[in-house]
Scaffold this motif. Sequence first.
Motif, PDB file in Angstrom:
ATOM      1  N   VAL A  80      37.778  35.874  32.030  1.00 38.59           N
ATOM      2  CA  VAL A  80      38.631  35.638  33.048  1.00 38.59           C
ATOM      3  C   VAL A  80      40.120  35.210  32.434  1.00 38.59           C
ATOM      4  O   VAL A  80      40.258  34.739  31.319  1.00 38.59           O
ATOM      5  N   GLU A 135      44.007  43.009  30.646  1.00 40.48           N
ATOM      6  CA  GLU A 135      42.877  43.719  31.328  1.00 40.48           C
ATOM      7  C   GLU A 135      42.620  44.859  30.834  1.00 40.48           C
ATOM      8  O   GLU A 135      41.430  45.229  30.856  1.00 40.48           O
ATOM      9  N   ARG A 189      39.745  41.713  28.461  1.00 42.16           N
ATOM     10  CA  ARG A 189      38.756  41.094  29.557  1.00 42.16           C
ATOM     11  C   ARG A 189      37.380  41.421  29.102  1.00 42.16           C
ATOM     12  O   ARG A 189      36.422  40.256  29.437  1.00 42.16           O
TER      13      ARG A 189
END
Length: 261
Positions: free
Chosen positions: A196, A244, A248
Amino acid sequence: MNNASSYALPVIVSVVLHALLIGVLAFGWEATQEPPRKMVPNFVQAKLVTMEATVKKKTAPPKVDLIKQRQQQELKRQREAKAEQERRAALERKKKQEAEKRKKAEADRKRKAAEEKARKEKERKEKERKEQQLEQERQSAFEEALEEEEELLDARESSQAVMSVAQAIQQRIEQAWSQPPSARNGMVTEVSISFVPTGRVVAANITKSSGNAALDRSVLNAVRKVEVFPEVAELAREEPAMFEREVRNTQLIFRVEGLRQ
């Protein structure tokens, strides 16, 4: 009046001749004293007839027909007037034809000038369009090249940043890893780790086993032991899109090296 004058002279001559004849007869009668003879007037009558005949032979000058003369003059005047009218009409037609010819020539000149102007304007606009298109293509090519260069730089920076984060993850896992007794140099385990943005690990799974269950478990235990990776959190904060896209879900290759056998 002319006819009376032409007949007066013969009459006077005839009278004079008759007077002379009478005088001669009278003079001769007294000189000879012959008994009077009966006069024979044949000679005188013949003479007179001859004179009358001579007078009759003279022709009178032709009478002038004023009406006919006026009619001829009027016809002549009409012919001349008609000829003058036709001449003026022909001159007027010629002037009109020349005016129409000049008008047509002027219209043709204006039309050609307009067509030439339109052609030049079209060529100018086409040239401007091509120049603008070429400039746009150059600008587009420059922008594309600049974008590609920026993307390349970004990709290079991204790759460097990702490699830096991957190395940091690798080092932290190696530092937290406890070597199982069955581990051997050259063993390789692939691990999928989910983060996260805070850098915390939320999942870790073996995607390719090394063939040694103890080694696979030891790698997962090391990941869970680290739990939070500060380098991942820093990247997520500074480059969220890169986090992202690249970090991630991270595939980590764990290779066993440098063990004393």
